[in-house]
Motif scaffolding. Structure first.
Motif, PDB file in Angstrom:
ATOM      1  N   THR A   1       0.841  -1.189   0.000  1.00 52.73           N
ATOM      2  CA  THR A   1       0.000   0.000   0.000  1.00 52.73           C
ATOM      3  C   THR A   1       0.881   1.246   0.000  1.00 52.73           C
ATOM      4  O   THR A   1       2.115   1.157   0.041  1.00 52.73           O
ATOM      5  CB  THR A   1      -0.943   0.010   1.213  1.00 52.73           C
TER       6      THR A   1
ATOM      7  N   TYR B   1       2.185   4.476   1.982  1.00 52.59           N
ATOM      8  CA  TYR B   1       2.311   5.036   3.315  1.00 52.59           C
ATOM      9  C   TYR B   1       2.617   6.523   3.155  1.00 52.59           C
ATOM     10  O   TYR B   1       3.670   6.901   2.625  1.00 52.59           O
ATOM     11  CB  TYR B   1       3.412   4.316   4.091  1.00 52.59           C
TER      12      TYR B   1
ATOM     13  N   THR C   1       6.395   8.366   1.527  1.00 54.97           N
ATOM     14  CA  THR C   1       6.073   8.854   0.191  1.00 54.97           C
ATOM     15  C   THR C   1       7.077   9.907  -0.258  1.00 54.97           C
ATOM     16  O   THR C   1       7.491   9.934  -1.425  1.00 54.97           O
ATOM     17  CB  THR C   1       4.648   9.436   0.159  1.00 54.97           C
TER      18      THR C   1
ATOM     19  N   GLU D   1      -5.109   9.319   5.403  1.00 57.32           N
ATOM     20  CA  GLU D   1      -4.472   7.998   5.393  1.00 57.32           C
ATOM     21  C   GLU D   1      -5.509   6.894   5.196  1.00 57.32           C
ATOM     22  O   GLU D   1      -5.290   5.935   4.436  1.00 57.32           O
ATOM     23  CB  GLU D   1      -3.722   7.777   6.705  1.00 57.32           C
TER      24      GLU D   1
ATOM     25  N   HIS E   1      -5.675   4.426   2.036  1.00 57.12           N
ATOM     26  CA  HIS E   1      -5.593   2.975   2.215  1.00 57.12           C
ATOM     27  C   HIS E   1      -6.738   2.272   1.476  1.00 57.12           C
ATOM     28  O   HIS E   1      -6.533   1.220   0.851  1.00 57.12           O
ATOM     29  CB  HIS E   1      -5.628   2.632   3.703  1.00 57.12           C
TER      30      HIS E   1
END
Length: 332
Positions: A72, A74, A79, A249, A253
Motif C-alpha cells: 500500500t 504510506y 512517500t 491515510e 488505504h
C-alpha cells in the motif's frame, strides 16, 4: 508530515528541476504555478507500488508480474522518500498532493487538504444515449492554496497526470483554467453535486466545488460556447473542508487495497509533457495482446500536433523495469 524541513523542501525543488533558492522566495501565484507545473512534468502519477514487489529489479527478467504483488501507500515520510529519494518514482493523488502541500507550507504558502468525490464515468460524454451518471467514493485529495496578501484561493492538484490543467485554477464559481492543448479547457463550478439528487440519501449535503474538463469532438480548438463541438465532464467534486492526516491515510488505504477501488486492478504510470499531452503506461487485469500469449501492457505518448507513439510491454519484470526507467525516470 504537514510541513517539510527547509532541507527537504530543497530536495523537492531539485526533484522537479527548479532552483533551490526558491525555498526562500516570497509566495505568489507565479511561484505556485511554477511548482505545480514542474511537479506534473517530473513526478509520475502512478500505482506501481501496489503491484511491483520491492525487489522487482533483482528478480529474473522473465518473472511474471501479477497485480497486487506490491504494498500500500504510506503517506508522509515514506512517500516523500519514494518521490525524492533514490527510486525517483511517484505516487497516487494522496501521496502526490500531500507531499506538494508539505513543500508549499515550507515555502510559506497556506494549504488546506480536502477530499473529493471521483466521477465514475471519467471522460464519457453525458449526452450519449444510455449514459448514466455515477459518482464514486471520496477517494481523491485536492489542495486549496493561498498566502499572506493573496487576493484569492487556488486549486492545486497533481492527481490526474495529464488530464487536468497544468496551472492552478481560482477557487471561484465559473473560474476557467488554462490548457496547453487547444482542444481542451477547464472550469470550476460551485453548487449541488452535478447530475445527482442527494436529497433522499444525504439530506445534509452541502454545496461543493466541481472541477470540469472540456472534450472537443469537432474542430481543432475548444469552442465551449457551442455544445455541438464537444462536452464538459467533471473530474471530481469536493467540499471546502480541511481534512486531517488520519482521515487522508484512511482514504488512501481504501484506494490502495479495496477490491472495488480503481487502482487495485490497474497498474498505471502517467506524466505530463512540457508542451501538453502525456506519457502513459497502463495495464488492467487480464490485458491481452492479439496473437500473443501471456499478459501485456501498453505505453502511449501523445501531445498537441504530435503523432502518437505507442508500443506493447510484456508483463514481466525485465520489460517493466525497462519502460519505467527509460520513459519515466525511475531508478531501480
Amino acid at each position: 508530515m504537514s510541513k517539510l524541513s527547509k532541507e527537504q523542501a530543497v530536495r523537492y525543488l531539485n526533484r522537479i528541476g527548479l532552483d533551490a533558492s526558491l525555498v526562500d522566495a516570497t509566495p505568489s501565484l507565479e511561484l505556485l504555478n511554477a511548482i505545480h507545473f514542474a511537479s506534473l512534468q517530473k513526478i509520475p502519477f502512478e500505482s506501481s507500488m501496489l503491484h511491483l514487489p520491492a525487489d522487482v529489479a533483482t528478480l529474473p527478467p522473465d518473472t511474471p508480474i501479477k497485480l497486487g504483488g506490491g504494498d500500500t501507500i504510506y503517506l508522509g515520510e515514506p512517500t516523500f522518500e519514494r518521490i525524492c529519494g533514490p527510486l525517483n518514482a511517484g505516487s497516487l493523488c494522496f501521496g502526490l498532493n500531500g507531499t506538494l502541500a508539505s513543500c508549499l507550507r515550507a515555502i510559506g504558502f497556506r494549504v488546506s487538504e480536502a477530499k473529493g468525490l471521483m466521477n465514475g464515468r471519467m471522460g464519457k460524454n453525458p449526452s450519449q444515449e444510455g449514459f448514466e451518471w455515477k459518482w464514486a467514493g471520496t477517494t481523491h485529495s485536492v489542495l486549496v492554496v493561498d498566502w499572506e496578501g493573496s487576493q484569492s484561493r487556488y486549486i492545486a492538484d497533481l492527481g490526474f497526470g495529464g488530464a487536468q490543467s497544468h496551472l492552478c485554477i481560482e477557487l471561484k464559481d465559473g473560474a476557467r483554467g488554462e490548457s496547453l492543448d487547444p482542444k481542451t479547457a477547464f472550469k470550476v463550478t460551485y453548487g449541488p453535486l452535478p447530475h445527482h439528487d442527494l436529497s433522499s440519501v444525504f439530506p445534509d449535503s452541502e454545496p461543493r466545488y466541481t472541477y470540469w474538463r472540456w472534450e472537443t469532438t469537432q474542430g481543432d480548438v475548444a469552442t465551449v460556447e457551442d455544445p455541438s463541438t464537444g462536452y464538459w465532464w467533471p473530474l471530481f467534486s469536493f467540499l471546502l473542508q480541511s481534512v486531517n492526516s488520519t482521515d487522508l491515510e484512511v482514504a488512501s488505504h481504501y484506494a490502495c487495497t479495496h477490491r472495488d477501488a480503481t487502482f487495485t486492478s490497474l497498474l498505471m504510470v502517467n506524466v505530463y509533457k512540457p508542451g501538453g499531452g502525456f506519457k502513459n503506461f497502463g495495464f488492467r487485469r487480464g490485458g491481452k495482446r492479439e496473437g500473443y500469449e501471456g499478459e501485456w501492457a501498453q505505453f502511449e505518448e501523445d501531445g498537441p500536433g504530435e503523432e502518437t507513439r505507442e508500443y506493447w510491454v510484456e508483463m514481466k519484470t525485465g520489460p517493466l523495469v525497462e519502460v519505467l526507467t527509460k520513459e519515466f525516470g525511475f531508478r531501480f
